[in-house]
Motif scaffolding. Sequence first.
Motif, PDB file in Angstrom:
ATOM      1  N   ASN A 156      47.436  32.446  31.760  1.00  0.00           N
ATOM      2  CA  ASN A 156      46.485  31.606  31.033  1.00  0.00           C
ATOM      3  C   ASN A 156      47.231  30.551  30.200  1.00  0.00           C
ATOM      4  OD1 ASN A 156      47.540  32.773  28.749  1.00  0.00           O
ATOM      5  ND2 ASN A 156      45.659  33.823  28.152  1.00  0.00           N
ATOM      6  N   GLU A 157      46.464  29.834  29.378  1.00  0.00           N
ATOM      7  CA  GLU A 157      47.046  28.719  28.619  1.00  0.00           C
ATOM      8  C   GLU A 157      48.158  29.180  27.683  1.00  0.00           C
ATOM      9  OE1 GLU A 157      43.920  29.277  29.250  1.00  0.00           O
ATOM     10  OE2 GLU A 157      42.832  27.415  29.686  1.00  0.00           O
ATOM     11  N   ARG A 158      48.105  30.473  27.311  1.00  0.00           N
ATOM     12  CA  ARG A 158      49.130  30.967  26.376  1.00  0.00           C
ATOM     13  C   ARG A 158      50.224  31.734  27.106  1.00  0.00           C
ATOM     14  NH1 ARG A 158      44.468  32.193  22.759  1.00  0.00           N
ATOM     15  NH2 ARG A 158      44.403  34.325  23.560  1.00  0.00           N
ATOM     16  N   GLY A 159      50.220  31.630  28.449  1.00  0.00           N
ATOM     17  CA  GLY A 159      51.256  32.328  29.207  1.00  0.00           C
ATOM     18  C   GLY A 159      50.982  33.809  29.368  1.00  0.00           C
ATOM     19  N   GLU A 160      49.762  34.212  29.076  1.00  0.00           N
ATOM     20  CA  GLU A 160      49.404  35.638  29.194  1.00  0.00           C
ATOM     21  C   GLU A 160      48.770  35.918  30.554  1.00  0.00           C
ATOM     22  OE1 GLU A 160      47.956  36.389  24.576  1.00  0.00           O
ATOM     23  OE2 GLU A 160      46.762  35.143  25.960  1.00  0.00           O
ATOM     24  N   THR A 161      48.910  37.156  31.004  1.00  0.00           N
ATOM     25  CA  THR A 161      48.336  37.515  32.301  1.00  0.00           C
ATOM     26  C   THR A 161      46.809  37.628  32.192  1.00  0.00           C
ATOM     27  OG1 THR A 161      48.599  39.844  31.715  1.00  0.00           O
ATOM     28  CG2 THR A 161      50.365  38.830  33.031  1.00  0.00           C
ATOM     29  N   PHE A 162      46.159  37.499  33.335  1.00  0.00           N
ATOM     30  CA  PHE A 162      44.707  37.675  33.411  1.00  0.00           C
ATOM     31  C   PHE A 162      44.391  39.162  33.618  1.00  0.00           C
ATOM     32  CE2 PHE A 162      43.255  33.449  33.074  1.00  0.00           C
ATOM     33  CZ  PHE A 162      44.149  32.615  33.745  1.00  0.00           C
ATOM     34  N   THR A 163      43.485  39.683  32.815  1.00  0.00           N
ATOM     35  CA  THR A 163      43.155  41.117  32.896  1.00  0.00           C
ATOM     36  C   THR A 163      41.733  41.358  33.379  1.00  0.00           C
ATOM     37  OG1 THR A 163      42.327  41.041  30.625  1.00  0.00           O
ATOM     38  CG2 THR A 163      44.680  41.617  30.948  1.00  0.00           C
ATOM     39  N   THR A 164      40.893  40.334  33.273  1.00  0.00           N
ATOM     40  CA  THR A 164      39.459  40.520  33.513  1.00  0.00           C
ATOM     41  C   THR A 164      38.945  39.469  34.488  1.00  0.00           C
ATOM     42  OG1 THR A 164      39.313  41.193  31.194  1.00  0.00           O
ATOM     43  CG2 THR A 164      37.222  40.710  32.317  1.00  0.00           C
ATOM     44  N   MET A 165      37.943  39.881  35.269  1.00  0.00           N
ATOM     45  CA  MET A 165      37.257  38.905  36.126  1.00  0.00           C
ATOM     46  C   MET A 165      35.767  39.008  35.856  1.00  0.00           C
ATOM     47  SD  MET A 165      37.384  38.418  40.275  1.00  0.00           S
ATOM     48  CE  MET A 165      38.953  37.536  40.294  1.00  0.00           C
ATOM     49  N   ILE A 166      35.113  37.875  35.754  1.00  0.00           N
ATOM     50  CA  ILE A 166      33.648  37.830  35.723  1.00  0.00           C
ATOM     51  C   ILE A 166      33.185  37.312  37.078  1.00  0.00           C
ATOM     52  CG2 ILE A 166      31.600  36.757  34.702  1.00  0.00           C
ATOM     53  CD1 ILE A 166      33.056  36.491  32.088  1.00  0.00           C
ATOM     54  N   ASN A 167      32.385  38.104  37.749  1.00  0.00           N
ATOM     55  CA  ASN A 167      31.838  37.708  39.056  1.00  0.00           C
ATOM     56  C   ASN A 167      30.460  37.089  38.829  1.00  0.00           C
ATOM     57  OD1 ASN A 167      32.375  38.359  42.175  1.00  0.00           O
ATOM     58  ND2 ASN A 167      30.179  38.497  41.800  1.00  0.00           N
ATOM     59  N   VAL A 168      30.324  35.804  39.133  1.00  0.00           N
ATOM     60  CA  VAL A 168      29.052  35.094  38.953  1.00  0.00           C
ATOM     61  C   VAL A 168      28.449  34.845  40.322  1.00  0.00           C
ATOM     62  CG1 VAL A 168      27.920  33.011  38.082  1.00  0.00           C
ATOM     63  CG2 VAL A 168      29.880  33.990  36.846  1.00  0.00           C
ATOM     64  N   GLY A 169      27.361  35.529  40.620  1.00  0.00           N
ATOM     65  CA  GLY A 169      26.699  35.412  41.933  1.00  0.00           C
ATOM     66  C   GLY A 169      25.441  36.246  41.895  1.00  0.00           C
ATOM     67  N   ILE A 170      24.617  36.113  42.920  1.00  0.00           N
ATOM     68  CA  ILE A 170      23.359  36.872  42.965  1.00  0.00           C
ATOM     69  C   ILE A 170      23.056  37.253  44.402  1.00  0.00           C
ATOM     70  CG2 ILE A 170      21.787  34.899  43.242  1.00  0.00           C
ATOM     71  CD1 ILE A 170      20.011  36.227  41.034  1.00  0.00           C
ATOM     72  N   GLY A 171      22.158  38.203  44.609  1.00  0.00           N
ATOM     73  CA  GLY A 171      21.830  38.649  45.969  1.00  0.00           C
ATOM     74  C   GLY A 171      23.074  39.197  46.640  1.00  0.00           C
ATOM     75  N   GLY A 172      23.333  38.710  47.867  1.00  0.00           N
ATOM     76  CA  GLY A 172      24.497  39.217  48.584  1.00  0.00           C
ATOM     77  C   GLY A 172      25.812  38.852  47.931  1.00  0.00           C
ATOM     78  N   SER A 173      25.781  37.894  47.017  1.00  0.00           N
ATOM     79  CA  SER A 173      27.004  37.507  46.300  1.00  0.00           C
ATOM     80  C   SER A 173      27.208  38.339  45.057  1.00  0.00           C
ATOM     81  CB  SER A 173      26.950  36.011  45.953  1.00  0.00           C
ATOM     82  OG  SER A 173      26.915  35.261  47.158  1.00  0.00           O
ATOM     83  N   ASP A 174      26.358  39.358  44.904  1.00  0.00           N
ATOM     84  CA  ASP A 174      26.476  40.247  43.733  1.00  0.00           C
ATOM     85  C   ASP A 174      26.266  41.713  44.111  1.00  0.00           C
ATOM     86  OD1 ASP A 174      24.216  41.571  41.594  1.00  0.00           O
ATOM     87  OD2 ASP A 174      26.169  41.038  40.753  1.00  0.00           O
ATOM     88  N   LEU A 175      25.175  42.010  44.790  1.00  0.00           N
ATOM     89  CA  LEU A 175      24.745  43.407  44.937  1.00  0.00           C
ATOM     90  C   LEU A 175      25.773  44.273  45.664  1.00  0.00           C
ATOM     91  CD1 LEU A 175      20.998  42.767  45.766  1.00  0.00           C
ATOM     92  CD2 LEU A 175      21.848  44.049  43.790  1.00  0.00           C
ATOM     93  N   GLY A 176      26.252  43.793  46.817  1.00  0.00           N
ATOM     94  CA  GLY A 176      27.241  44.574  47.560  1.00  0.00           C
ATOM     95  C   GLY A 176      28.548  44.685  46.800  1.00  0.00           C
ATOM     96  N   PRO A 177      29.139  43.545  46.386  1.00  0.00           N
ATOM     97  CA  PRO A 177      30.375  43.622  45.612  1.00  0.00           C
ATOM     98  C   PRO A 177      30.246  44.511  44.376  1.00  0.00           C
ATOM     99  CG  PRO A 177      30.034  41.381  46.367  1.00  0.00           C
ATOM    100  CD  PRO A 177      28.802  42.160  46.756  1.00  0.00           C
TER     101      PRO A 177
END
Length: 539
Positions: free
Chosen positions: A143-164
């Motif tokens: 990230n901007e501070r040189g830190e690793t990414f720990t979290t993901m936000i999945n933004v989607g609906i229907g087949g782009s959400d329910l199965g995942p």
Amino acid sequence: MANLCHLGTASVTRQLQDLATHPYNLAREGALQADGRIEKYVCSSGPFRLLYSTQRVDERVLDGLQQLADECGLVEQFVRMRSGEVMNRIDGFECENRQVLHTSCRDLFTANPKSPEATAKMRAELDRLKEFLGDVERGAIVNERGETFTTMINVGIGGSDLGPRAIYEALKPYGLPGRSVQFIANVDPDDAAEKLAQVDLSRTLVNIVSKSGTTLETLTNELLVVNRLREAGLDPAHHCLAVTGQGSPMDNPEKYLRSFYMYDYIGGRYSATSMVGAVMLGFYLGYDQLLEFLEGAAIIDYTAENRDVRENVPLLMALLGVWNHNFLGSASLAILPYSQALHRFPAHLQQCDMESNGKSVDRQGGTVNYLTGPVVWGEPGTNGQHAFYQLLHQGTEIVPVEFIGFIKSQYGSDLEVKGSSSQEKLLANLLAQALAMAVGRPDENPNRNFAGNRPSMVLMAERLTPQTMGALLAIYEAKIVFQGFVWNINSFDQEGVQLGKILATRILESMKGRVESGAEVEKRFLEAATTGINTTHDG
Ligand SMILES: O=P(O)(O)OC[C@H]1O[C@H](O)[C@H](O)[C@@H](O)[C@@H]1O
């Protein structure tokens, strides 16, 4: 050319109708033990075993269902689908006219994939994903501070959400240390607000998932999250990923840290093994476990090509479902996983099954004259036993049940209480419910009488792992596809969701005082719903 044989034309349909006038009586004394039935009515595919002695079938019915499968060319159609035949179509009418190649996404473990070009595209995307995940893991992408990414936000609906989301929830114990995922799907602002409050945005990747790149909820939530990133002094182009159809309005790689592609021959509700699920699952599980998940699905895809109904779990489940629905007259289907981790799996199957087979027009544009997709619902056991099992045992509605169970827990943390472990109690309850529904228990007190003859089947595996989750997903995808072939419907489009979207746009216009001609009804309905209710915004 799709087989024109289907439930309405198969010569065996009449025979099955005759057999349905006197289905196997599970509640008869000794019925379940007869002829080694319990041991004989077991079918295995991949890591799963299906117990179906508690179905109202006998050898004549099973032979009839085998003949139905043969006459309808179910396996042949499945193989043709996997090989790229255009099956998302309605003959003679404007339609999507597409191939159906969700199985190509996991056909990675053979030198001869069924659809080489589609599998090559998936492999190329996976190679890009592997490189990206490696960069995130190594800290080459930070990230901007040189830190690793720990979290993901999945933004989607229907087949782009329910199965995942269902698969993420199912495999939570297998996540990489320190990784977590949140899901924003609904356009309800409280959904986003609640999830955003739980993350450190500076350490968060935002995975925007939309096959069409046009879904109102997803585009709205993307803007909402981008706005929150900017408010936090973060650059969206440094946090946001995109998964979309090549050439969609979201296909704009400069706007995102990475863009991954899925293709029009993959239906949204069948896309969990495409990049739609793979980006988030790869981030959470790691690439190797993502491959285990995909391999589990691939194993089932190949076993599903067995023409012998008695040796093909998804095919047998499909035909037993047709038997209960079309011949014994049940209206709905309960899918009851005895695994709290699978608590969102029935919700995914609601879309996959009901959006695929909730159709009343056949593949030639005619109106069907038989039942098609059932209402699908479900909750985990044992919770459901304290909620709706009264109806399952003594209601006027006969609801067939598909139980799902595992011998071992995922965490392996258990306690022996009163002589048994919790996992043993979970499994004992599952099996007891299937038997109780089948056999019943007579009682002179009518209110305590259990008539029995309530069909169920039990899907069992050793443990819910990435591979068995992939296999379970593919079992249900194949089952749903086989049933669509029996009903001769197009299981791969979803025209029925379009009208609601059109009317919602009209009502939004009405809210702003812009009433299109012909939108009088929407205007009056909106007024009836809101007039006199405080609609001013509090702040
Ligand atoms: O992935 P998207 O294009 O945003 O579509 C998300 C969902 O939208 C529609 O409601 C379709 O009926 C679903 O099948 C699809 O999964």
